[in-house]
Write an enzyme that holds these catalytic residues in place. Structure first.
Site, PDB file in Angstrom:
ATOM      1  N   HIS A  74      -1.013  -1.232  -4.405  1.00 44.10           N
ATOM      2  CA  HIS A  74      -2.314  -0.919  -3.807  1.00 44.10           C
ATOM      3  C   HIS A  74      -2.431   0.585  -3.582  1.00 44.10           C
ATOM      4  CE1 HIS A  74      -5.923  -2.050  -1.482  1.00 44.10           C
ATOM      5  NE2 HIS A  74      -5.576  -1.090  -0.635  1.00 44.10           N
ATOM      6  N   ASP A 115      -4.863   3.659  -2.220  1.00 46.85           N
ATOM      7  CA  ASP A 115      -5.989   3.958  -1.332  1.00 46.85           C
ATOM      8  C   ASP A 115      -6.521   5.361  -1.592  1.00 46.85           C
ATOM      9  OD1 ASP A 115      -6.201   1.604   0.469  1.00 46.85           O
ATOM     10  OD2 ASP A 115      -4.101   2.107   0.869  1.00 46.85           O
ATOM     11  N   SER A 173       0.830  -1.201   0.000  1.00 45.19           N
ATOM     12  CA  SER A 173       0.000   0.000   0.000  1.00 45.19           C
ATOM     13  C   SER A 173       0.864   1.250   0.000  1.00 45.19           C
ATOM     14  CB  SER A 173      -0.918   0.008   1.217  1.00 45.19           C
ATOM     15  OG  SER A 173      -1.492   1.289   1.350  1.00 45.19           O
ATOM     16  N   ASP A 196      -6.742  -6.588   3.781  1.00 47.14           N
ATOM     17  CA  ASP A 196      -6.177  -5.237   3.880  1.00 47.14           C
ATOM     18  C   ASP A 196      -6.333  -4.714   5.306  1.00 47.14           C
ATOM     19  OD1 ASP A 196      -5.300  -2.657   3.408  1.00 47.14           O
ATOM     20  OD2 ASP A 196      -6.971  -2.104   2.094  1.00 47.14           O
ATOM     21  N   HIS A 209      -8.193   0.836  -4.450  1.00 45.98           N
ATOM     22  CA  HIS A 209      -9.189   0.654  -3.387  1.00 45.98           C
ATOM     23  C   HIS A 209      -9.874   2.000  -3.150  1.00 45.98           C
ATOM     24  CE1 HIS A 209      -9.727  -0.244   1.209  1.00 45.98           C
ATOM     25  NE2 HIS A 209     -10.873  -0.217   0.574  1.00 45.98           N
ATOM     26  N   MET A 234     -11.658  -6.179   4.573  1.00 48.23           N
ATOM     27  CA  MET A 234     -10.933  -5.256   5.444  1.00 48.23           C
ATOM     28  C   MET A 234     -10.702  -5.927   6.797  1.00 48.23           C
ATOM     29  SD  MET A 234     -10.362  -2.687   3.577  1.00 48.23           S
ATOM     30  CE  MET A 234      -9.445  -1.829   4.857  1.00 48.23           C
ATOM     31  N   MET A 280     -12.233   4.216  -1.274  1.00 47.32           N
ATOM     32  CA  MET A 280     -12.987   4.424  -0.029  1.00 47.32           C
ATOM     33  C   MET A 280     -13.747   5.735  -0.185  1.00 47.32           C
ATOM     34  SD  MET A 280     -10.024   3.176   2.541  1.00 47.32           S
ATOM     35  CE  MET A 280      -8.797   3.232   1.240  1.00 47.32           C
ATOM     36  N   MET A 320      -9.354   8.060  -0.653  1.00 45.58           N
ATOM     37  CA  MET A 320     -10.324   8.363   0.418  1.00 45.58           C
ATOM     38  C   MET A 320     -10.937   9.737   0.185  1.00 45.58           C
ATOM     39  SD  MET A 320      -8.050   7.292   3.695  1.00 45.58           S
ATOM     40  CE  MET A 320      -7.032   5.812   3.687  1.00 45.58           C
TER      41      MET A 320
END
Ligand code: DX5
Ligand code: ZN
Length: 214
Positions: free
Chosen positions: A31, A33, A6, A173, A64, A135, A66, A35
């Site tokens: 990965h 992330d 990540s 994750d 990913h 998760m 979010m 958000m």
């Protein structure tokens, strides 16, 4: 074991250096992330940064999201070179449609479940998924403690996959290190995301290798 480091735990002042370290490592994916400060109580980065990451990164992107209404960004994700698009079950009202749209855009669809969301909700979509991302922490922050109940969810998900003949991979994750990684592997995990454990290791390249051969 498929390994997806990540980037959230990287040093953003030395992003080139860290991405090149990952390029040269035994990791499989990268990965990412994203958000939005609404779906999760934190904001990370968006498409302009992804564009920059793409200039340096050589690994397939495991993105990913979010964010609320992730289906709004299918085209942007495709343009950002995402290989796998992970959307949260909790963020999609029409999850079945969203999965089909991700496929139609030429990406691999993955559905992510929060720690409080049960496996049984995947029953009617599991056949259509390339991957399920479970998760093992509540999403929003790196460096949190692994939630032990996740092991039972991996076993339950593996059962669902076997019963339905689905080919979905199981990715985990949150709080993944050599110790929890081993437990997850034994439970049936195919892929691991790890942020803090890799980037805080004295030798991240070596740590990646150790996670890979668990
Ligand atoms: C958390 C993110 C994770 C995070 C994992 O919301 O989805 O990908 O970077 O970080 P670690 O491995 O430090 O728990
Ligand atoms: Zn993540």
């Amino acid at each position: 074991m498929i390994l997806s480091p990540s980037l959230l735990a990287a040093d953003f002042g030395n992003l080139n250096r860290d991405i090149e370290m990952l390029n040269d490592s035994k990791s499989d994916w990268l990965h990412i992330d994203v958000m939005d400060g609404v779906f999760v109580p934190n904001i990370s980065f968006g498409f302009p940064i992804l564009k920059y990451i793409n200039k340096v990164n050589k690994k397939p992107l495991d993105v990913h999201l979010m964010i609320v209404q992730p289906e709004k960004f299918i085209n942007e994700l495709k343009e950002a070179n995402a290989r796998i698009m992970n959307v949260h079950y909790e963020a999609c009202t029409h999850i079945h449609r969203t999965i089909q749209q991700i496929k139609a855009a030429g990406m691999l669809p993955a559905v992510t479940l929060n720690p409080g969301t049960p496996i049984v909700l995947l029953k009617d979509i599991i056949q259509d998924l390339h991957m399920v991302l479970l998760m093992s922490v509540n999403p929003g922050f790196g460096g949190q403690q692994f939630i032990p109940h996740t092991i039972k969810k991996v076993i339950e998900l593996k059962q669902l996959i076997n019963e339905t003949g689905s080919k979905a991979l199981i990715e985990l994750d949150g709080g993944v290190n050599l110790e929890t990684g081993m437990l997850l592997k034994e439970a049936g995990a195919d892929a691991l995301v790890a942020g803090n454990s890799i980037f805080s290791a004295p030798n991240p390249t070596e740590y990646i290798h150790q996670l890979k051969v668990l």
